[in-house]
Design an enzyme around this catalytic site. Structure first.
Site, PDB file in Angstrom:
ATOM      1  N   SER A  49      -9.337  -8.013   8.994  1.00 18.16           N
ATOM      2  CA  SER A  49      -7.999  -8.376   8.556  1.00 18.16           C
ATOM      3  C   SER A  49      -6.950  -7.423   9.128  1.00 18.16           C
ATOM      4  CB  SER A  49      -7.988  -8.361   7.024  1.00 18.16           C
ATOM      5  OG  SER A  49      -6.690  -8.321   6.533  1.00 18.16           O
ATOM      6  N   ILE A 108       0.539  -5.844  -4.122  1.00 15.13           N
ATOM      7  CA  ILE A 108      -0.405  -6.745  -4.778  1.00 15.13           C
ATOM      8  C   ILE A 108      -0.711  -6.167  -6.161  1.00 15.13           C
ATOM      9  CG2 ILE A 108      -2.683  -7.781  -4.690  1.00 15.13           C
ATOM     10  CD1 ILE A 108      -2.452  -7.931  -1.686  1.00 15.13           C
ATOM     11  N   THR A 157       5.512  -1.888   1.291  1.00 11.39           N
ATOM     12  CA  THR A 157       6.601  -1.528   2.198  1.00 11.39           C
ATOM     13  C   THR A 157       7.621  -2.663   2.297  1.00 11.39           C
ATOM     14  OG1 THR A 157       5.229   0.010   3.434  1.00 11.39           O
ATOM     15  CG2 THR A 157       7.137  -0.890   4.585  1.00 11.39           C
ATOM     16  N   SER A 188       3.115  -5.636   3.992  1.00 15.37           N
ATOM     17  CA  SER A 188       2.804  -6.513   2.860  1.00 15.37           C
ATOM     18  C   SER A 188       3.696  -6.177   1.674  1.00 15.37           C
ATOM     19  CB  SER A 188       1.336  -6.355   2.483  1.00 15.37           C
ATOM     20  OG  SER A 188       1.039  -5.001   2.291  1.00 15.37           O
ATOM     21  N   ARG A 189       3.703  -7.088   0.719  1.00 16.09           N
ATOM     22  CA  ARG A 189       4.321  -6.799  -0.568  1.00 16.09           C
ATOM     23  C   ARG A 189       3.250  -6.228  -1.481  1.00 16.09           C
ATOM     24  NH1 ARG A 189       9.331  -9.093  -1.292  1.00 16.09           N
ATOM     25  NH2 ARG A 189       9.904 -10.707   0.198  1.00 16.09           N
ATOM     26  N   LYS A 241      -8.849   4.035  -2.018  1.00 18.57           N
ATOM     27  CA  LYS A 241      -9.978   3.248  -1.548  1.00 18.57           C
ATOM     28  C   LYS A 241     -11.107   4.117  -0.993  1.00 18.57           C
ATOM     29  CE  LYS A 241      -8.989  -1.281  -0.259  1.00 18.57           C
ATOM     30  NZ  LYS A 241      -8.201  -2.181   0.587  1.00 18.57           N
ATOM     31  N   ASP A 283     -14.511  -5.984  -2.486  1.00 19.09           N
ATOM     32  CA  ASP A 283     -13.986  -5.105  -1.470  1.00 19.09           C
ATOM     33  C   ASP A 283     -14.963  -5.124  -0.300  1.00 19.09           C
ATOM     34  OD1 ASP A 283     -12.122  -3.465  -0.500  1.00 19.09           O
ATOM     35  OD2 ASP A 283     -12.505  -1.794  -1.855  1.00 19.09           O
TER      36      ASP A 283
END
Lengths: 499, 499
Positions: free
Chosen positions: A270, A203, A209, A200-201, A294, A262
């Site tokens: 996901s 957020i 990454t 992912s980019r 998290k 969350d």
């Protein structure tokens, strides 16, 4: 009720749910509401759209309905054409959302129907929000989570790879600089294993990454290009967002974002769907534990591990979990170019390689080599080290970069922000804590991830002893305004605790 | 992060939340998300908008942002103008919504902040949906309900009336034909009491009081017009939707609609806010009880009564509750013109007046006369009967109709649908049940409330003995297609049970 309304072309596309805007007065009389479905017919063309209401005659006068491009194209209609409008029942999926809201478990076909309609733009944002709220309040059982993961995959494209060992990895987020993927993937694939990695980019962080890999190579690949890269190199490191893998996931995350809900079940589904959609068979999941990530305790991490393992089993994936130290950033660089430099130093055996990043990557690569039967139990890390020392992993990295589209490979020529500022120790003592969240904020206010050369280069770790005036970290920005912002962020929070 | 984007004029207005559409790639780089807030600046103008994302370059290319009319006007900007875009924190109200979602009670200022931002179009539909979901899941305490009602009123216009006795009434919905308002208001105001009545239009029923009143008079009045009518007659019967009383309520009901969530706290706050916003001091609430209405048992009705009374007390309103029979429709007509005819028959002492409608109206009017100290305890109904018999109530009705703008007053000249169909008893026996829901569906499929002359005229009540072939009800439609639809609805459900 059946009536004719005239089309008012709104001249834009939604890219999302198929919406038709009806004047409130017409709607009241037609018994249409916000969220009602209407069948629109014109000659031989017909389509179903979701009703939105407009108070104002300026947008849609009485007797008209506003259409977005998608709906207009489906009806082959122009401004002022008349269209038959008929109220039709809500899709079944809305009833299933209601069922979840009321606290009942959903059956596999019910979850599938929700996700399918979501992907097909047949659900409104309000309905999707209720689905997310329902799963947040009532949770998802493991069975539901598994079915949700399957539905996420089965409603999108899938990378079909054959083989007994298709490796993958995932890190639960929150640790700045944690770019193990870009070291692990070259090592594992240098050993001959297939590892089709999507990332992912950023957020809320200074770099994902995909952002960091983008400093070195193209990452916006489409599925056929991704397949070509994997065929050539056995691996890839691409942005997951430009593929159509588990497309419903993005739409769910979209409405989760505003309240930053969350929902664990949603997260599990996901992550697992993303792995399942690239045909992974063996997956290593990194769960960092720390106060500003998290997962806050080993106990929580273990609970999460058992869920990952169970879900993996039902999807035919072997899951292992690596519970790691998430108390401070990993590596020196925080920000795309700075992180990419660390990664290249590691792969090149450069003395400037950050030890913590290298060590964590070798452990994870070793675990994957063992899972993929390339190394015997307990021998994986040694094998990973050998692949690194022999430069085979580095060569493999260059191979992947070229296959994806090279941008840069020399760590000393990466363009870093020319405006820098170093934060120095205000007293002597021992580094007791590094605030992940504050460090990320500093890097972001310096311009990361938008400015690839912006970020923070960290010079200390927890436990280091410093003298007054020692450099703790250096901020890089591409312009003076951003550097000023970063300095402001530094002054308003405690990033590094020395006692 | 601060950047410039160019304006792409989307040429439409939302009429709702202030949205700006940003290309997903720009958003990723800017750290903007669905629901992020941005401050837009151009020269001396600035405004805050809510970010929506677009995947497609067709809608908003990279480097651009799509603006709706409202935002563009605020910035005095044109297509292709450059605007400074800066990310700003979410409004505090979003945090309060999150607090409610997490199950915590909200403080008065927190509820006010949510409702205020809602009215000011500062919250997205997704955020409003989370608020509704949160209050649905966790409920609202009585204290929260009271504060919500206050916030609903204080963020809108208010009808300011002075006087010790400002009367009002409300019926919890679900009973077809229940048009007591149009008989009660003339009686009560004929006695000299002030009763500023606002009503709703049909949402899922064949007619709301506003739809029925509209057969006889204009109902789309604005606040100053409403004030004039009250000054002239001491009463009014207008549509609440065209006033700006408790405007947040409509926005909440809008997102409640798609899942038909029935959140009690929300309903209580909404009803009480509407009464409070017209300065009511004494309110009679009709709670029908039956299997096909909102409240299913006397026990439930009593619980609801105690809540209404408590909330009323803290808002300075005296509330009384009339628990009524909701097992079958009230009156003969179901549909705007048919109901208006019943009402006029009642007020004119015509022998065709439906007794149940008349009786219920007299009881309710009597209660209000007692509450308003016009009649002694136990003498209200007799006084109401006197006002009816003497035609004073009828004259007052004509007075109100003229003040609002007369449309029709002769019950025998109201335009009814010319296409009719009568349903006859298929066997002899006793009427055991009349399905409120099915009867409503028949009237709706015949064209009500859109076609004022459409609906159902009911010839029997529970307990009546019928012979085979006796007419049970007659359907009126304005065209043959709608009559066909109504007949189809009749054939697919059991409307009247004879045993």
């Amino acid at each position: 009720m059946n009536i004719q309304l005239k089309i008012r072309d709104l001249f834009i596309a939604t890219g999302g749910p198929h919406i038709v805007v009806v004047n409130k007065k017409d709607a009241l009389q037609l018994g249409l509401h916000f969220g009602s479905r209407v069948r629109l017919k014109r000659k031989n063309y017909e389509t179903i759209a979701i009703v939105d209401l407009s108070d104002s005659n300026y947008i849609v006068p009485e007797g008209y309905m506003g259409l977005f491009e998608e709906t207009q194209l489906e009806l082959r209609a122009c401004d002022n054409d008349s269209v038959d409008v008929e109220s039709v029942p809500l899709p079944m999926s809305v009833n299933f959302i209601k069922k979840k809201i009321r606290g009942k478990s959903l059956l596999p076909n019910e979850l599938y129907s929700i996700i399918k309609d979501l992907v097909d733009n047949k659900l409104s944002e309000v309905e999707i929000t209720y689905f997310v709220a329902g799963t947040y309040f009532h949770g998802l059982s493991l069975k539901e989570t598994i079915e949700l993961a399957k539905a996420l995959v089965n409603t999108g494209q899938r990378l079909r790879l054959k083989g007994k060992y298709i490796m993958d990895k995932h890190s639960i987020g929150g640790v700045p600089g944690n770019r193990t993927t870009m070291i692990v993937v070259p090592i594992v694939s240098a050993a001959g294993l297939t590892i089709p990695k999507t990332s992912s980019r950023a957020i809320t962080s200074p770099a994902g990454t995909a952002d960091t890999m983008e400093v070195l190579a193209e990452v916006n690949l489409e599925l056929p290009q991704m397949e070509t890269v994997i065929a050539k190199t056995g691996a890839c490191m691409v942005w997951g967002g430009s593929l159509n893998l588990a497309p419903a996931d993005d739409k769910i995350i979209k409405v989760e974002y505003p309240l930053q809900l969350d929902a664990e079940g949603q997260m599990l589904a996901s992550v697992m769907a993303k792995k399942y959609s690239v045909s992974a068979t063996h997956v290593l999941i990194d769960i960092p534990v720390g106060p500003q990530v998290k997962v806050h305790s080993i106990k929580e991490a273990k609970k999460l591990r058992s869920k990952f393992v169970t879900i993996g089993k039902s999807l035919g994936m072997k899951i292992e979990v690596y519970v790691s130290d998430g108390r401070q950033p990993i590596g020196n660089g925080i920000g795309p170019a700075l992180e990419a430099r660390d990664v290249l130093y590691c792969l090149m055996n450069d003395r400037r390689a950050p030890r913590d990043l290298l060590e964590k990557s070798l452990i994870m690569a070793g675990r994957l080599l063992e899972m993929g039967k390339k190394a015997k139990k307990g021998k994986g890390k040694a094998m990973a080290e050998k692949l690194l020392k022999s430069k085979e992993a580095y060569k493999q990295m260059i191979h992947i970069i070229r296959a994806q589209g090279e941008r840069a490979t020399d760590p000393d020529k990466l363009k870093l922000g020319s405006h820098t500022y170093s934060v120095k120790a205000s007293r002597k003592g021992k580094v007791r804590g590094i605030n992940n969240y504050s460090i990320s904020q500093v890097a972001r206010s310096a311009g990361a991830p938008l400015d690839k050369g912006a970020g923070v280069d960290l010079h200390v770790r927890i436990g280091h002893v410093v003298k007054k005036g020692d450099k703790l970290f250096t901020v890089y920005a591409e312009n003076s305004e951003n550097l000023r912002r970063a300095r402001h962020t530094i002054s308003s929070s405690e990033t590094i605790v020395i006692k």
